[in-house]
Design an enzyme around this catalytic site. Structure first.
Site, PDB file in Angstrom:
ATOM      1  N   ILE A  14       6.569  -5.818  24.525  1.00  0.00           N
ATOM      2  CA  ILE A  14       7.965  -6.267  24.423  1.00  0.00           C
ATOM      3  C   ILE A  14       8.237  -7.350  25.467  1.00  0.00           C
ATOM      4  O   ILE A  14       8.898  -8.350  25.179  1.00  0.00           O
ATOM      5  CB  ILE A  14       8.918  -5.068  24.635  1.00  0.00           C
ATOM      6  N   GLY A  84       7.237  -0.746  32.329  1.00  0.00           N
ATOM      7  CA  GLY A  84       7.354   0.698  32.189  1.00  0.00           C
ATOM      8  C   GLY A  84       6.060   1.291  31.711  1.00  0.00           C
ATOM      9  O   GLY A  84       5.174   0.580  31.228  1.00  0.00           O
ATOM     10  N   THR A  86       4.295   5.419  30.306  1.00  0.00           N
ATOM     11  CA  THR A  86       4.483   6.841  30.019  1.00  0.00           C
ATOM     12  C   THR A  86       3.311   7.637  30.602  1.00  0.00           C
ATOM     13  O   THR A  86       2.190   7.101  30.720  1.00  0.00           O
ATOM     14  CB  THR A  86       4.528   7.094  28.494  1.00  0.00           C
ATOM     15  N   GLY A 143       7.711  16.524  25.904  1.00  0.00           N
ATOM     16  CA  GLY A 143       6.549  15.969  26.590  1.00  0.00           C
ATOM     17  C   GLY A 143       6.894  14.778  27.470  1.00  0.00           C
ATOM     18  O   GLY A 143       6.009  14.161  28.061  1.00  0.00           O
ATOM     19  N   GLN A 144       8.198  14.442  27.516  1.00  0.00           N
ATOM     20  CA  GLN A 144       8.596  13.254  28.289  1.00  0.00           C
ATOM     21  C   GLN A 144       9.775  13.552  29.208  1.00  0.00           C
ATOM     22  O   GLN A 144      10.709  12.753  29.304  1.00  0.00           O
ATOM     23  CB  GLN A 144       8.953  12.101  27.341  1.00  0.00           C
ATOM     24  N   TYR A 147       9.772  10.643  31.677  1.00  0.00           N
ATOM     25  CA  TYR A 147      10.161   9.349  31.081  1.00  0.00           C
ATOM     26  C   TYR A 147      11.624   9.382  30.603  1.00  0.00           C
ATOM     27  O   TYR A 147      12.381   8.445  30.851  1.00  0.00           O
ATOM     28  CB  TYR A 147       9.207   9.065  29.919  1.00  0.00           C
TER      29      TYR A 147
HETATM   30  P1  NDP Z   1       3.235  -2.210  27.349  1.00  0.00           P
HETATM   31  O1  NDP Z   1       2.483  -1.029  27.819  1.00  0.00           O
HETATM   32  O2  NDP Z   1       2.784  -2.920  26.116  1.00  0.00           O
HETATM   33  O3  NDP Z   1       3.391  -3.273  28.542  1.00  0.00           O
HETATM   34  C1  NDP Z   1       3.848  -2.834  29.791  1.00  0.00           C
HETATM   35  C2  NDP Z   1       3.967  -3.998  30.744  1.00  0.00           C
HETATM   36  O4  NDP Z   1       4.467  -3.476  31.989  1.00  0.00           O
HETATM   37  C3  NDP Z   1       2.634  -4.657  31.055  1.00  0.00           C
HETATM   38  O5  NDP Z   1       2.831  -6.046  31.274  1.00  0.00           O
HETATM   39  C4  NDP Z   1       2.216  -3.965  32.349  1.00  0.00           C
HETATM   40  O6  NDP Z   1       1.336  -4.735  33.167  1.00  0.00           O
HETATM   41  C5  NDP Z   1       3.560  -3.842  33.038  1.00  0.00           C
HETATM   42  N1  NDP Z   1       3.544  -2.825  34.075  1.00  0.00           N
HETATM   43  C6  NDP Z   1       3.224  -1.510  33.969  1.00  0.00           C
HETATM   44  N2  NDP Z   1       3.285  -0.919  35.169  1.00  0.00           N
HETATM   45  C7  NDP Z   1       3.654  -1.880  36.067  1.00  0.00           C
HETATM   46  C8  NDP Z   1       3.863  -1.903  37.469  1.00  0.00           C
HETATM   47  N3  NDP Z   1       3.758  -0.792  38.227  1.00  0.00           N
HETATM   48  N4  NDP Z   1       4.197  -3.087  38.048  1.00  0.00           N
HETATM   49  C9  NDP Z   1       4.342  -4.196  37.311  1.00  0.00           C
HETATM   50  N5  NDP Z   1       4.156  -4.245  35.977  1.00  0.00           N
HETATM   51  C10 NDP Z   1       3.808  -3.096  35.370  1.00  0.00           C
HETATM   52  O7  NDP Z   1       4.745  -1.678  27.168  1.00  0.00           O
HETATM   53  P2  NDP Z   1       5.826  -1.979  26.039  1.00  0.00           P
HETATM   54  O8  NDP Z   1       5.917  -3.427  25.786  1.00  0.00           O
HETATM   55  O9  NDP Z   1       5.589  -1.057  24.910  1.00  0.00           O
HETATM   56  O10 NDP Z   1       7.161  -1.460  26.770  1.00  0.00           O
HETATM   57  C11 NDP Z   1       7.963  -2.333  27.551  1.00  0.00           C
HETATM   58  C12 NDP Z   1       9.203  -1.560  28.001  1.00  0.00           C
HETATM   59  O11 NDP Z   1       9.924  -1.086  26.868  1.00  0.00           O
HETATM   60  C13 NDP Z   1       8.865  -0.335  28.850  1.00  0.00           C
HETATM   61  O12 NDP Z   1       9.839  -0.166  29.854  1.00  0.00           O
HETATM   62  C14 NDP Z   1       8.959   0.799  27.854  1.00  0.00           C
HETATM   63  O13 NDP Z   1       9.234   2.005  28.488  1.00  0.00           O
HETATM   64  C15 NDP Z   1      10.107   0.307  26.982  1.00  0.00           C
HETATM   65  N6  NDP Z   1      10.124   0.898  25.655  1.00  0.00           N
HETATM   66  C16 NDP Z   1       9.070   0.699  24.790  1.00  0.00           C
HETATM   67  C17 NDP Z   1       9.129   1.228  23.531  1.00  0.00           C
HETATM   68  C18 NDP Z   1       8.036   1.012  22.537  1.00  0.00           C
HETATM   69  O14 NDP Z   1       8.147   1.572  21.438  1.00  0.00           O
HETATM   70  N7  NDP Z   1       7.018   0.210  22.817  1.00  0.00           N
HETATM   71  C19 NDP Z   1      10.270   2.034  23.071  1.00  0.00           C
HETATM   72  C20 NDP Z   1      11.319   2.145  24.044  1.00  0.00           C
HETATM   73  C21 NDP Z   1      11.239   1.594  25.286  1.00  0.00           C
HETATM   74  P3  NDP Z   1      -0.268  -4.722  32.878  1.00  0.00           P
HETATM   75  O15 NDP Z   1      -0.464  -5.575  31.655  1.00  0.00           O
HETATM   76  O16 NDP Z   1      -0.860  -5.307  34.101  1.00  0.00           O
HETATM   77  O17 NDP Z   1      -0.645  -3.294  32.640  1.00  0.00           O
END
Ligand code: NDP
Length: 240
Positions: A14, A84, A86, A143-144, A147
């Site tokens: 996202i 974010g 999980t 389970g969350q 989160y």
């Molecule tokens: P992805 O797992 O595809 O991407 C996560 C991104 O966050 C990556 O760029 C990752 O970096 C970065 N990240 C993770 N941990 C850290 C950290 N400690 N410091 C800096 N960057 C970090 O996630 P999504 O795109 O699926 O999700 C994006 C957001 O949307 C999240 O907050 C998620 O909770 C929320 N969300 C997602 C949903 C979904 O269906 N996908 C539904 C509802 C909410 P790196 O590439 O280096 O790992």
């Protein structure tokens, strides 16, 4: 002059769609990430959006990271708190580490990044903070507990900061996506994912671009009367 936007976790999923959409709309965009160098480099090659590696859960790392971003682009006008992860387990099996890791990355991060940009936004009389929550912060999810708690906390944070900041030209909003087609969701076992999709009234996963379009609106000058709100984008799965 182009405004400066920081998207945490802006190199994948996202966040990558949000970074790309803001870049295409002529913002100066910095995409942060944590460990996946390959994905970050590929993203920069593809889009031209630079990446910055630091842990958003670590206040001092955020301070240093933001300093580098501001050296390159200038003060931050738009902050998208998207990073974010999980770490799922039923509470009776959840480890302290799983609890802390989720709070660190999903919630501490939002304090860290917002705290570091809010004073400058107040001084300049303009700012946009957009927090990416989740359907599971609204509805709860088995389970969350970690989160769901972190994502629900973001909604309270959004409202409180919106009230504190409204008179300074700063808006603070949250988006609560439903199930969006990213690696996070593709990690769910296929049989479980099929059951999830069957429960979504529009009968499909959302697309990252469908979240990015809402961010574009909230980041705009025209969205100045929209603050403290939560936008649910979930294909009708959970109606608030
Ligand atoms: P992805 O797992 O595809 O991407 C996560 C991104 O966050 C990556 O760029 C990752 O970096 C970065 N990240 C993770 N941990 C850290 C950290 N400690 N410091 C800096 N960057 C970090 O996630 P999504 O795109 O699926 O999700 C994006 C957001 O949307 C999240 O907050 C998620 O909770 C929320 N969300 C997602 C949903 C979904 O269906 N996908 C539904 C509802 C909410 P790196 O590439 O280096 O790992």
């Amino acid at each position: 002059m182009s405004k400066v936007a920081v998207v945490t976790g802006g190199t994948r999923g996202i966040g990558a769609a949000i970074s790309s959409a803001l870049h295409a709309a002529d913002y100066k965009v910095a995409a942060t990430y944590h460990g996946n160098d390959k994905a970050a480099e590929d993203f920069t090659v593809k889009t031209g959006v630079p990446h910055f590696r630091f842990d958003v859960g670590d206040f001092n790392a955020c301070k240093k990271g933001l300093h580098k971003i501001e050296e390159k682009f200038g003060s931050v006008d738009i902050l998208v708190n998207n990073a974010g992860l999980t770490q799922d387990a039923f509470l009776h099996k959840m480890t302290v580490e799983q609890w802390r890791q989720v709070m660190h990355t999903n919630l501490d991060s939002v304090f860290n990044m917002s705290r570091l940009v809010i004073e400058g936004m107040r001084e300049r009389g303009f700012g946009r903070i957009i927090n990416i929550s989740s359907i599971n912060g609204q509805s709860g999810q088995m389970g969350q507990s970690n989160y769901s708690a972190a994502k629900a906390a973001l909604l309270g944070f959004t409202k409180a900061l919106a009230l504190e900041s409204a008179s300074r030209g700063i808006t603070v909003n949250a988006i609560a996506p439903g199930y969006i087609d990213t690696e996070m969701v593709r990690a769910v076992p296929p049989d479980v994912l099929d059951k999830i999709i069957a429960r979504i009234p529009v009968k499909r996963l959302g697309k990252p671009d469908e979240i990015a379009r809402m961010v574009l609106f909230l980041a705009s000058d025209e969205a100045g009367f929209t603050t403290g709100a939560t936008f649910t984008i979930n294909g009708g799965q959970y109606l608030v």
